[in-house]
Design a protein around this motif. Structure first.
Motif, PDB file in Angstrom:
ATOM      1  N   GLY A 147      -1.113   8.794   7.401  1.00  0.00           N
ATOM      2  CA  GLY A 147      -0.551   7.513   6.992  1.00  0.00           C
ATOM      3  C   GLY A 147      -1.211   6.911   5.767  1.00  0.00           C
ATOM      4  O   GLY A 147      -0.745   5.906   5.230  1.00  0.00           O
ATOM      5  N   GLU A 148      -2.299   7.514   5.290  1.00  0.00           N
ATOM      6  CA  GLU A 148      -2.969   6.968   4.103  1.00  0.00           C
ATOM      7  C   GLU A 148      -2.137   7.240   2.846  1.00  0.00           C
ATOM      8  O   GLU A 148      -1.364   8.191   2.782  1.00  0.00           O
ATOM      9  CB  GLU A 148      -4.361   7.583   3.945  1.00  0.00           C
ATOM     10  CG  GLU A 148      -4.372   9.069   3.624  1.00  0.00           C
ATOM     11  CD  GLU A 148      -5.772   9.643   3.479  1.00  0.00           C
ATOM     12  OE1 GLU A 148      -6.534   9.112   2.658  1.00  0.00           O
ATOM     13  OE2 GLU A 148      -6.075  10.610   4.183  1.00  0.00           O
ATOM     14  N   PRO A 181      11.372  11.541   0.209  1.00  0.00           N
ATOM     15  CA  PRO A 181      10.210  10.763   0.651  1.00  0.00           C
ATOM     16  C   PRO A 181       9.070  11.674   1.102  1.00  0.00           C
ATOM     17  O   PRO A 181       9.301  12.710   1.733  1.00  0.00           O
ATOM     18  CB  PRO A 181      10.753   9.949   1.831  1.00  0.00           C
ATOM     19  CG  PRO A 181      12.244   9.950   1.655  1.00  0.00           C
ATOM     20  CD  PRO A 181      12.571  11.244   1.004  1.00  0.00           C
ATOM     21  N   ILE A 182       7.836  11.284   0.779  1.00  0.00           N
ATOM     22  CA  ILE A 182       6.661  12.092   1.130  1.00  0.00           C
ATOM     23  C   ILE A 182       5.624  11.212   1.817  1.00  0.00           C
ATOM     24  O   ILE A 182       5.684   9.983   1.735  1.00  0.00           O
ATOM     25  CB  ILE A 182       6.044  12.771  -0.116  1.00  0.00           C
ATOM     26  CG1 ILE A 182       5.594  11.721  -1.146  1.00  0.00           C
ATOM     27  CG2 ILE A 182       7.007  13.768  -0.736  1.00  0.00           C
ATOM     28  CD1 ILE A 182       4.816  12.303  -2.319  1.00  0.00           C
ATOM     29  N   CYS A 215      -0.721  12.453  -2.874  1.00  0.00           N
ATOM     30  CA  CYS A 215       0.662  11.999  -2.716  1.00  0.00           C
ATOM     31  C   CYS A 215       1.135  11.224  -3.947  1.00  0.00           C
ATOM     32  O   CYS A 215       2.280  11.381  -4.395  1.00  0.00           O
ATOM     33  CB  CYS A 215       0.805  11.132  -1.461  1.00  0.00           C
ATOM     34  SG  CYS A 215       1.032  12.070   0.055  1.00  0.00           S
ATOM     35  N   GLU A 216       0.264  10.424  -4.501  1.00  0.00           N
ATOM     36  CA  GLU A 216       0.651   9.667  -5.691  1.00  0.00           C
ATOM     37  C   GLU A 216       0.894  10.590  -6.880  1.00  0.00           C
ATOM     38  O   GLU A 216       1.829  10.375  -7.664  1.00  0.00           O
ATOM     39  CB  GLU A 216      -0.420   8.617  -6.004  1.00  0.00           C
ATOM     40  CG  GLU A 216      -0.440   7.489  -4.965  1.00  0.00           C
ATOM     41  CD  GLU A 216      -1.462   6.416  -5.278  1.00  0.00           C
ATOM     42  OE1 GLU A 216      -2.496   6.734  -5.905  1.00  0.00           O
ATOM     43  OE2 GLU A 216      -1.229   5.264  -4.874  1.00  0.00           O
ATOM     44  N   ALA A 228      10.577  10.113  -4.981  1.00  0.00           N
ATOM     45  CA  ALA A 228       9.685  10.580  -3.918  1.00  0.00           C
ATOM     46  C   ALA A 228       8.748   9.445  -3.520  1.00  0.00           C
ATOM     47  O   ALA A 228       7.552   9.483  -3.786  1.00  0.00           O
ATOM     48  CB  ALA A 228       8.903  11.805  -4.377  1.00  0.00           C
ATOM     49  N   PRO A 229       9.282   8.408  -2.875  1.00  0.00           N
ATOM     50  CA  PRO A 229       8.424   7.302  -2.446  1.00  0.00           C
ATOM     51  C   PRO A 229       7.378   7.793  -1.452  1.00  0.00           C
ATOM     52  O   PRO A 229       7.655   8.645  -0.603  1.00  0.00           O
ATOM     53  CB  PRO A 229       9.408   6.324  -1.791  1.00  0.00           C
ATOM     54  CG  PRO A 229      10.581   7.167  -1.391  1.00  0.00           C
ATOM     55  CD  PRO A 229      10.674   8.246  -2.428  1.00  0.00           C
ATOM     56  N   VAL A 230       6.166   7.245  -1.560  1.00  0.00           N
ATOM     57  CA  VAL A 230       5.087   7.607  -0.639  1.00  0.00           C
ATOM     58  C   VAL A 230       5.131   6.652   0.548  1.00  0.00           C
ATOM     59  O   VAL A 230       5.009   5.437   0.378  1.00  0.00           O
ATOM     60  CB  VAL A 230       3.716   7.537  -1.341  1.00  0.00           C
ATOM     61  CG1 VAL A 230       2.619   7.974  -0.374  1.00  0.00           C
ATOM     62  CG2 VAL A 230       3.697   8.411  -2.587  1.00  0.00           C
ATOM     63  N   LEU A 231       5.320   7.204   1.728  1.00  0.00           N
ATOM     64  CA  LEU A 231       5.462   6.402   2.943  1.00  0.00           C
ATOM     65  C   LEU A 231       4.183   6.439   3.771  1.00  0.00           C
ATOM     66  O   LEU A 231       3.502   7.463   3.819  1.00  0.00           O
ATOM     67  CB  LEU A 231       6.623   6.923   3.799  1.00  0.00           C
ATOM     68  CG  LEU A 231       7.979   7.068   3.104  1.00  0.00           C
ATOM     69  CD1 LEU A 231       9.024   7.545   4.100  1.00  0.00           C
ATOM     70  CD2 LEU A 231       8.419   5.770   2.451  1.00  0.00           C
TER      71      LEU A 231
END
Length: 324
Positions: free
Chosen positions: A171-172, A165-166, A177-178, A191-194
């Protein structure tokens, strides 16, 4: 898109093979016999009963690689300060640093939004050098869930897991990240974006803060620590102290303490990374996993008696072994 993995050990090597075989422009920074083996024979990954071999660019001189889009730090956290100068040639104006390390990262209080905004933590970033020289604005958080090990120089064995997870400290859900998430996805990784990356950092640290030092002191595996009444109770006490500190910083835990302990028990006869380091004569990762929680307790004026006691013992154990 150029990606450098700084520290191509067990996790870095696993990432390196997966990214290279997916066609990513990836390079690895390593050293010693491991580097020599990778240069001679490529980097081998043993996973799911098969052997995968990749031939990414490998070096012990980061200056050869030039500016990168992403630098993924896969070093033990206590090693980062010692390589800051070598890392600088990799960093351009738009380079992002992905902290795939255990424990609390150097950027923790960047865009944190309370009275500790901009603070550094001495236990993990002595003198604030990482904050100043790497820059918190470059950072992308990353939690490492897979278990891997170096079977031999140039050979990585995958044990379980594929999730990284990244998330941005702010928090944006950023374009960077994408892009990184898609890069990992193309390599067969998750690698879900949290939007709350700190919650995930503490969820993993919650187990590391207790199971790692207890295992180093007892040489017990996770299943034993979690089923023996005495060590289970001690682990729970340390975890509850940790939870109180984290919640003071606004962290939300998505499972309760008993479920987290049960999750560790179900992993089975697994040796923690700290116990493996002790057995192999490598410096033990005490400060990023335990001392930092004590330091954050001091910042919030919260008592940590169980953590204090275990930390004192494990530091002495490491010093006796010459590993602290």
């Amino acid at each position: 898109m150029k990606v450098c993995i700084y520290g191509a050990g067990a996790i870095g090597g696993y990432l390196g093979v997966q990214l290279a075989l997916s066609g990513a422009d990836v390079s690895l920074v390593a050293r010693g016999a491991h580097l020599a083996a990778m240069k001679a024979n490529g980097l081998k990954l043993l996973i799911g009963g098969e052997e995968r071999v990749a031939h990414p660019r490998c070096t012990d001189n980061p200056a050869e690689l030039g500016v990168q889009d992403f630098v993924i730090i896969c070093l033990k956290a206590h090693s980062i300060t010692g390589v800051l100068e070598q890392m600088k040639p990799l960093l351009g104006p738009s380079t992002r640093i992905v902290t795939a390390v255990n424990g609390v990262p150097y950027w923790y209080f960047y865009k944190h939004g309370d009275k500790l905004e901009g603070s550094t933590l001495e236990s993990i970033d002595p003198g604030g050098r990482q904050w100043r020289e790497l820059g918190p604005e470059r950072a992308i958080g990353c939690i490492v869930y897979p278990a891997t090990e170096i079977e031999a120089p140039g050979v990585i064995k995958h044990v379980y897991g594929d999730k990284f997870p990244i998330g941005e400290p702010s928090g944006e859900i950023s374009a960077d990240c994408e892009r990184l998430s898609k890069l990992f996805e193309a390599a067969g990784l998750k690698a879900p974006v949290l939007d709350r990356i700190r919650d995930e950092i503490w969820l993993k640290l919650w187990g590391n803060v207790c199971f790692n030092p207890i295992s180093a002191l007892t040489h017990a595996t996770l299943d034993v620590i979690c089923t023996d009444p005495a060590t289970r109770a001690l682990a729970k006490a340390m975890m509850l102290e940790t939870q109180t500190i984290a919640e003071t910083f606004g962290v939300k835990f998505r499972v309760d303490v008993e479920r987290r302990i049960e999750g560790a028990r179900k992993v089975g006869a697994h040796k923690t990374s700290m116990l493996q380091d002790l057995e192999r004569g490598r410096p033990m990762e005490i400060d990023p996993l335990v001392t930092v929680v004590q330091e954050m307790g001091r910042l919030t004026q919260l008592p940590t008696p169980a953590i204090d006691a275990v930390l004192g013992l494990v530091i002495q154990r490491a010093k006796v072994a010459g590993l602290y």
